[in-house]
Every structure is written in C-alpha cells, then in structure tokens.
Scaffold this active site. Structure first.
Site, PDB file in Angstrom:
ATOM      1  NE  ARG A  25      -6.460   1.209  -0.046  1.00 38.14           N
ATOM      2  CZ  ARG A  25      -6.698   1.948   1.062  1.00 38.14           C
ATOM      3  NH1 ARG A  25      -5.750   1.929   1.987  1.00 38.14           N
ATOM      4  NH2 ARG A  25      -7.854   2.425   0.954  1.00 38.14           N
ATOM      5  NE  ARG A  28     -11.267  12.000   3.684  1.00 39.06           N
ATOM      6  CZ  ARG A  28     -10.942  10.901   4.126  1.00 39.06           C
ATOM      7  NH1 ARG A  28     -11.834   9.915   4.292  1.00 39.06           N
ATOM      8  NH2 ARG A  28      -9.890  10.264   3.416  1.00 39.06           N
ATOM      9  CG  ASN A  43      -1.845   1.216   1.290  1.00 36.51           C
ATOM     10  OD1 ASN A  43      -2.037   2.092   0.536  1.00 36.51           O
ATOM     11  ND2 ASN A  43      -2.690   1.086   2.195  1.00 36.51           N
ATOM     12  CG  HIS A  50     -13.410   2.715   3.357  1.00 40.49           C
ATOM     13  ND1 HIS A  50     -14.160   3.664   3.751  1.00 40.49           N
ATOM     14  CD2 HIS A  50     -12.215   3.108   3.463  1.00 40.49           C
ATOM     15  CE1 HIS A  50     -13.173   4.609   4.499  1.00 40.49           C
ATOM     16  NE2 HIS A  50     -12.209   4.094   4.545  1.00 40.49           N
ATOM     17  CD  GLU A 103      -9.307  -1.605   3.998  1.00 47.28           C
ATOM     18  OE1 GLU A 103      -9.135  -0.781   3.179  1.00 47.28           O
ATOM     19  OE2 GLU A 103      -8.739  -1.394   5.521  1.00 47.28           O
TER      20      GLU A 103
END
Ligand code: ADP
Length: 397
Positions: A89, A237, A7, A178, A381
């Site tokens: 990823r 956020r 990643n 996601h 993940e």
C-alpha cells in the site's frame, strides 16, 4: 497464489498473507515500535502469538515477518519462495500513478517524487518496499496507491479555484484517498447490483472518512483533497474548513502553520466537537444517550455533513442509483446510517429500519420501493491490493 500484502507506516508495518482468488487469509499481523525496540503480533486463525524482536529498521521488521511465516510452529508456509508476490500500500501516487504497477527503479523514483505530497507516509511506504526488495529480491513487488482510483476525476472536480501556477508548478489539486477501498466497494456494488453502468455514492466512514461519486465504476469526485484533511468531519480531523481559520488561530495563539494543522488533523473532528471526549463513535453514541450535548452535536454535525455530500454528489451525477456504506462506522453504525438516510428522503432514499439493524455484513438495507438501493458493503482493502498485485504479476508472466 500467495500474495503478501504490506502496509508500512513510519513505526509500524501491517501484513497479511492471502489468496487473491478466494480472499482466504492464511496469516496476518503487525510489527510495532520499529526504530524503538520492536514487537510482532502474528495471527493464524484464532491463534495469536506476540514476540519482542529487535527492529532497528523496517528491514528487520520484514525479516521478522518472513521468519514467523516460515516458522515450523507458528508459520503457514515452508519457505519464502511460496510467496508469489508482494503488494504494497502506498499513500500518495500524485499525478504519476493512475493505477497499481509493478515496482522497478522508475516506479521507486516516481514514488520518491511524490514525497512532498505525502511527507509522512510515502517515505515509510518506500522503506517497506526497499526492505522487501532486500530480503526477497526475486519476488515481484507491486505498488497500490491510495490516490490512483481517483485519477479519473475531471478537472472541474480536481482543480482548486486558485491561480493556475500552483497546479502547473506544484501539482496542487484534489487527489483523494481511501482509493483502494472505494475501488473495492465499486466492484462489489457492481457484482451485487448485477450491472456496471450505474451511478453511486460510496460513504467510507471510519476513523478517517471519505466519500466518492462513482459513475460506471469510475470516480468522478471525492471529498478528500490534496491531503486526507478535507471533506466530512472525521474522528480527529476537521474536514473542510475556511483557510482563514488557520490564519486567525496562528495569529491569535502564536502558532505555526504546522502546529495549527496538527490541531486540525489530530484534535478536531468529532473529538474536538465532543469537547475532547472521544473520537470513537461508540463512545459518542453512549455519551449522547446519557444526554451529553457535545456528543449529540458531534454526531449531528457528522450525519449532516455526510448527508450534504450525498446530496451534492447526487447533483453532480444527475441522480444516483446506489448508496453504499463501508468502513468501521459505515459498516457498524446503525444510528449513523439511519440518520444520514433520514436526510435523503427527498431523493427517494428509503431504508428498512429492521434490515438496517445489522453490523459488518453485506446487506441491502433499502426498501423495495426505494428509488436508490442502499447497501452495507464491508470493505477489504487488503484483498483489493492482493487482487491488483495478482492481476499485474500474472499479466507480466
Ligand atoms: P480507520 O479509519 O482507522 O481504518 P475503521 O474503519 O476501523 O477506522 O473505523 C473505526 C471506527 O469505527 C471507530 O472509531 C468506531 O467509531 C467505529 N465503530 C466500530 N464499531 C462500531 C459500532 N458498533 N457502532 C458505531 N461505530 C463503530
């Protein structure tokens, strides 16, 4: 089989070497401060090694990772040839990718094409891919996109109600993120429930949060949009917001749109609502317990918006059978799960407060008479990336 999961961020690179069949992780770690100086943190079981290694680019970071993986003392394999495949990823697959795929020149060109949609992440993801190709040219590489799982959404879910030309000319639409986590949870939920044809809402609640409406294992709607800013309020956020707020703030404070978006991405959410106290739910829970009104509001707003989306998606799906909680807050936030489910009694959601007193373990927390099964399912993940990678590489053999 050994899959190296990568990643790559703009100045960091996370890695895990894992067995996709068992999920066993033989080593994992993190390269930080790439382009600055370079620091490697490597973990094998409980043993942690930290090293300063110059990383002027991602290529040196990958070299450092491979170097420590084969190191006679700290390594776990004898040679780089023992790595059967690399899974990367990639943040934004745009409309180009509805699934993971083996990387070739065409795929790289398509990821490049998506850079305007993921301007911060896609270039970094590409640097990770190119660095791996350079140092292990014979090892198959697979790209796993954060957006791909959501590509099954129908137009009524993914189109914005703005003039068609922006969709046709510029690919402006809801993509969602996601996806790797939502896909993993959908699969785990199917295994736990013991069937594949059911309707569920997955709440991925972490520092970044998103929710998905999933029917028969396929995404039909999700809260994030063109970017990860949309949906429920998050750590920093704002989540959904009236676009006129941007116009108002830019005009009044002489801010550029980029500056305003930076504020909405980095200083808003529960951090903004708690008067800058914290983006971490543990701090907010502690603050609320001590009577801090801003912390209480930040948490109440979060629970309220998450519950609202469950209700909206239950309407979209014409009822749901399963509700799942995952990621940092979803897996560990006992108060959050209880507060969200308290809103959902009207649709027959009932959780057992005792069963809910658990963190980070796959658990059914609903009561036997609940109309909806409520599960905590820890996300993974990296395992999903490794499994997709293994599936594609084995199929291509
Ligand atoms: P990211 O989106 O960065 O991957 P995570 O999924 O790791 O984030 O979630 C991180 C968040 O999980 C933290 O900000 C913290 O608020 C929350 N969290 C972790 N442990 C707990 C806990 N015991 N109770 C409540 N929240 C927790």
């Amino acid at each position: 089989m050994n899959v190296l999961v990568i990643n790559a961020g703009s100045s960091s690179l996370k890695y895990q070497l894992m067995n996709p069949e068992t999920g066993d992780v033989s080593a994992k770690g993190l390269c930080e401060r790439i382009y600055i100086d370079g620091r490697l943190t490597h973990k094998v079981g409980d043993k942690k090694v930290e090293k300063d290694i110059p990383m002027p680019t991602h290529a040196e970071a990958i070299q450092a990772v491979l170097g420590i993986l084969v190191d006679p003392v700290d390594g776990v394999i004898k040679s780089v040839d023992e790595i059967d495949a690399v899974g990367h990823r990639v943040l934004h697959g745009g409309m180009e990718f509805s699934d993971s795929c083996i990387i070739d020149d065409e795929v790289i060109a398509a990821i490049e094409k998506c850079i305007p949609l993921g301007p911060l992440h896609n270039p970094a993801n590409l640097m990770g891919i190119r660095a791996c190709q350079a140092v292990m040219p014979k090892t198959p590489q697979v790209a796993v996109f954060d957006t791909a799982f959501h590509m099954t959404m129908p137009p009524k879910a993914y189109r914005y109600a703005i003039p068609t030309e922006y969709y046709k000319n510029d690919d402006i639409r809801r993509y969602g993120f996601h996806g790797t986590s939502h896909k993993y949870i959908a699969r785990r939920a199917a295994a736990l429930v013991g069937k594949t044809d059911f309707k569920m809402v997955n709440c991925h609640l972490g520092n970044g949060s998103s929710m998905s409406a999933i029917k028969d294992g396929k995404c039909v709607d999700t809260t994030m949009g063109l970017s990860p800013l949309a949906g429920v309020p998050m750590g920093t956020r704002s989540g959904d917001i009236d676009a006129c707020v941007v116009q108002f703030i830019c005009n009044k404070y002489n801010m550029s749109v980029d500056e305003c978006l930076n504020m909405l991405n980095k200083k808003s959410g529960v951090l903004g609502l708690s008067d800058g106290l914290s983006s971490d739910f543990r701090d907010l829970e502690a603050g609320a317990e001590q009577g801090n009104e801003a912390c209480k509001l930040a948490l109440e707003k979060f629970y309220y918006e998450v519950a609202k989306y469950v209700g909206a998606y239950a309407a979209a799906l014409n009822g749901i059978d399963v509700l799942t909680f995952t990621a940092g807050v979803g897996e560990n936030g006992i108060t959050t799960r209880q507060a969200v489910c308290d809103y959902l009694g009207f649709m027959g959601v009932k959780i057992d407060p005792e069963k809910n007193k658990i963190r980070g373990k796959e658990t059914l927390i609903s009561t036997p008479d609940s109309k909806v099964q409520v599960w905590i399912i820890p996300t993974n993940e990296e395992l999903m990336i490794a499994q997709d990678t293994a599936e594609l590489v084995n199929a291509a053999k």
